[in-house]
Design an enzyme around this catalytic site. Structure first.
Site, mmCIF file in Angstrom:
data_model
loop_
_atom_site.group_PDB
_atom_site.id
_atom_site.type_symbol
_atom_site.label_atom_id
_atom_site.label_comp_id
_atom_site.label_asym_id
_atom_site.label_seq_id
_atom_site.Cartn_x
_atom_site.Cartn_y
_atom_site.Cartn_z
ATOM 1 N N ASN A 69 0.832 -1.210 0.000
ATOM 2 C CA ASN A 69 0.000 0.000 0.000
ATOM 3 C C ASN A 69 0.863 1.256 0.000
ATOM 4 O OD1 ASN A 69 -2.668 -0.816 -0.086
ATOM 5 N ND2 ASN A 69 -2.757 -1.232 2.095
ATOM 6 N N GLU A 74 -6.358 -7.876 5.139
ATOM 7 C CA GLU A 74 -5.584 -8.743 4.227
ATOM 8 C C GLU A 74 -5.488 -10.155 4.804
ATOM 9 O OE1 GLU A 74 -4.506 -7.323 6.715
ATOM 10 O OE2 GLU A 74 -2.404 -7.658 7.127
HETATM 11 N N1 LIG Z 1 -5.525 -1.663 -0.207
HETATM 12 C C1 LIG Z 1 -6.090 -2.208 0.865
HETATM 13 N N2 LIG Z 1 -5.365 -2.314 1.992
HETATM 14 C C2 LIG Z 1 -5.917 -2.878 3.071
HETATM 15 C C3 LIG Z 1 -7.247 -3.318 3.068
HETATM 16 N N3 LIG Z 1 -7.519 -3.848 4.278
HETATM 17 C C4 LIG Z 1 -6.399 -3.725 5.035
HETATM 18 N N4 LIG Z 1 -5.427 -3.129 4.311
HETATM 19 C C5 LIG Z 1 -4.070 -2.777 4.711
HETATM 20 O O1 LIG Z 1 -3.328 -3.926 5.072
HETATM 21 C C6 LIG Z 1 -2.230 -3.475 5.843
HETATM 22 C C7 LIG Z 1 -1.975 -4.489 6.925
HETATM 23 O O2 LIG Z 1 -0.794 -4.107 7.574
HETATM 24 P P1 LIG Z 1 -0.206 -4.834 8.824
HETATM 25 O O3 LIG Z 1 -1.324 -5.347 9.694
HETATM 26 O O4 LIG Z 1 0.781 -3.903 9.443
HETATM 27 O O5 LIG Z 1 0.490 -6.106 8.266
HETATM 28 P P2 LIG Z 1 1.501 -6.323 7.076
HETATM 29 O O6 LIG Z 1 2.087 -5.070 6.542
HETATM 30 O O7 LIG Z 1 0.806 -7.209 6.067
HETATM 31 O O8 LIG Z 1 2.632 -7.117 7.781
HETATM 32 P P3 LIG Z 1 2.612 -8.614 8.265
HETATM 33 O O9 LIG Z 1 1.204 -9.077 8.350
HETATM 34 O O10 LIG Z 1 3.250 -8.565 9.626
HETATM 35 O O11 LIG Z 1 3.406 -9.395 7.281
HETATM 36 C C8 LIG Z 1 -2.577 -2.103 6.379
HETATM 37 O O12 LIG Z 1 -1.774 -1.146 5.723
HETATM 38 C C9 LIG Z 1 -4.020 -1.912 5.940
HETATM 39 O O13 LIG Z 1 -4.310 -0.569 5.624
HETATM 40 C C10 LIG Z 1 -8.006 -3.170 1.860
HETATM 41 O O14 LIG Z 1 -9.177 -3.517 1.739
HETATM 42 N N5 LIG Z 1 -7.382 -2.603 0.792
#
Ligand SMILES: Nc1nc2c(ncn2[C@@H]2O[C@H](COP(=O)(O)OP(=O)(O)OP(=O)(O)O)[C@@H](O)[C@H]2O)c(=O)[nH]1
Length: 367
Positions: free
Chosen positions: A240, A275
Site C-alpha cells: 500500500n 488482508e
Molecule cells: N488496499 C487495501 N489495503 C488494506 C485493506 N484492508 C487492510 N489493508 C491494509 O493492510 C495493511 C496491513 O498491515 P499490517 O497489519 O501492518 O500487516 P503487514 O504489513 O501485512 O505485515 P505482516 O502481516 O506482519 O506481514 C494495512 O496497511 C491496511 O491498511 C483493503 O481492503 N485494501
C-alpha cells in the site's frame, strides 16, 4: 456486464431500456398472441354470423398493433393500458352478444391480474381497478348467463368456452410464474450480496462464521476430520505504501482469484478482514489441507499483480489447525490465529500447523 445483459442489449429495440427488457418481451408475446387470436376470431365471428363482433375484432387487431408499436418505442405502461382496455371492451361486447356460456368474460381475470402487478400503479389504485374488473366479470356472468345463443354452430359453444377459459388462464399463469421468478432471483441476489465480500467476491466473515458453526456440528457428529487455516498477506502495508491503496486492492482481488482456483469447491474461502483470509476444509485431514496450502503457496510464487506496468508479487503466511473433537469454532479459530502469528514470527511465507493429538508438535513449511 453479464452475458445475459449483453444478449439483451443486442436484441432489444433502441428505445427500450435494458432494465425493461423482460417487460418488453412479455408484452410483445402477449400482443402478438392477442393479434393471432383476434385474427382467428374475425373468421369465427364471420362464420357464425356475428358481424358486429367480427368488425370489432378488426379494431382489436389495430389496437394491438398500436400496442406493439408503443412497446417497441419504450412506452410500456401505455401499451399495457391500451391492451387492458381492448381486452375488457372485447370481453364485455362478446359476452353481451353471445352470452356468458361462450366464456369471453373470463379474459377479465388476466386483465385484473396485469393491472394489479403493474408496478407503475399505486397498490390502492391497482386494487380498486382489479376489483372493478372482477366485479364486471361477476356482473356479466349474472346478467348474460341465461342469454339465448342466437347464432350458427351452437353445438360448438362448449368448445369455445373451453378455448376461452384456457386462453384467458395462460397470461394469468405466465404473470404469476414471472413474478415468482423475479422474487426468487432477487432473493438469491440479496443472499449473495449479504454473504460476499464486496472487493474480492469471496465469502465474508459473517458467512464464514455461519458456515463454520453449521459444518462443525455435523463434522463432530460424524467424527470426520476438519481443518481451518488462517492466511495473511506478508508485508501488505509496504505494498500500500509503495504502490498506493488502489494497487493494494488490486493485489487483494488477484489473491482472491488465485485462492478460488487453488482449492476444492467444498472448501470455504473467506476474506476474514483486511488482508486476512480464512479457509475451512470440511472432511479433510491435516495432511491433505497442508498439501493444498503448499500447492497454493507455490502457485503464489509465480503469481503477479500488474499495476501501471509494474509486477507486484506477494507471499502469504498460514496457520493451520486440525479441529479437535468437541472443539468450539472460536477456540479453533484462536488456535489457527496463534499458528499464523507463529508463521509470521518465524519469518513469513510459510505454513505452520499444529498436531492436535499431542498438542505439542509444530510443523513448519517454509519457502
Ligand atoms: N488496499 C487495501 N489495503 C488494506 C485493506 N484492508 C487492510 N489493508 C491494509 O493492510 C495493511 C496491513 O498491515 P499490517 O497489519 O501492518 O500487516 P503487514 O504489513 O501485512 O505485515 P505482516 O502481516 O506482519 O506481514 C494495512 O496497511 C491496511 O491498511 C483493503 O481492503 N485494501
Amino acid at each position: 456486464m453479464t452475458a445475459i445483459e449483453v444478449y439483451r442489449l443486442r436484441r432489444k429495440p433502441a428505445r427500450v431500456r435494458i432494465e425493461n427488457y423482460r417487460k418488453y418481451v412479455v408484452l410483445n408475446i402477449t400482443a402478438i398472441a392477442g393479434t393471432l387470436i383476434h385474427t382467428g376470431f374475425i373468421g369465427l365471428f364471420t362464420v357464425i354470423g356475428a358481424d358486429t363482433l367480427a368488425l370489432f375484432n378488426i379494431l382489436s387487431v389495430l389496437v394491438l398493433a398500436v400496442s406493439l408499436w408503443l412497446n417497441r418505442a419504450g412506452m410500456h405502461a401505455a401499451a399495457i393500458y391500451l391492451m387492458c382496455l381492448e381486452i375488457a371492451g372485447h370481453a364485455f361486447l362478446a359476452t353481451a352478444t353471445l352470452g356468458a356460456a361462450a366464456g369471453f368474460h373470463y379474459y377479465l381475470w388476466p386483465v385484473a391480474c396485469v393491472a394489479v402487478i403493474n408496478p407503475r400503479m399505486l397498490p390502492r389504485q391497482a386494487a380498486v381497478i382489479g376489483f372493478t374488473l372482477i366485479a364486471l366479470f361477476a356482473y356479466l356472468q349474472l346478467r348474460y348467463a341465461a342469454l339465448p345463443y342466437g347464432f350458427a354452430y351452437a353445438e360448438y359453444l362448449p368448445l369455445l368456452l373451453f378455448f376461452n377459459v384456457m386462453a384467458a388462464a395462460l397470461p394469468l399463469i405466465l404473470a404469476v410464474v414471472m413474478v415468482r421468478q423475479i422474487n426468487e432471483s432477487q432473493e438469491r441476489r440479496l443472499t449473495e450480496i449479504a454473504n460476499r465480500d464486496e472487493l474480492t467476491g469471496l465469502y465474508n466473515r459473517r458467512f464464514g462464521n455461519d458456515f463454520l458453526h453449521q459444518t462443525f456440528a455435523a463434522s463432530d457428529r460424524l467424527a470426520r476430520n476438519y481443518c481451518i487455516a488462517m492466511g495473511d498477506i506478508d508485508h501488505f502495508k509496504a505494498v500500500n505504501d509503495r504502490y498506493g491503496h488502489e494497487a493494494g486492492d488490486q493485489v487483494l482481488e488477484d489473491i482472491a482469484i488465485a485462492l478460488l482456483g487453488g482449492f476444492r469447491r467444498s472448501d470455504c474461502l473467506c476474506r476474514w478482514g483486511g488482508e486476512e483470509f480464512m479457509i475451512a476444509f470440511p472432511d479433510t485431514t491435516r495432511e491433505t489441507a497442508l498439501a493444498a496450502l503448499e500447492r497454493f503457496r507455490d502457485r503464489l510464487a509465480s503469481h503477479y499483480s500488474r499495476v501501471d506496468g509494474e509486477r507486484i508479487n506477494v507471499t502469504m503466511s498460514f496457520g493451520l489447525v486440525s479441529v479437535r473433537p468437541g472443539e468450539s469454532v472460536e477456540a479453533a479459530i484462536k488456535r489457527a490465529d496463534h499458528w499464523l502469528y507463529e508463521a509470521k514470527h518465524q519469518g513469513r511465507n510459510r505454513i505452520v500447523s499444529d498436531v492436535h493429538d499431542t498438542g505439542a508438535d509444530v510443523l513448519s513449511h517454509t519457502g
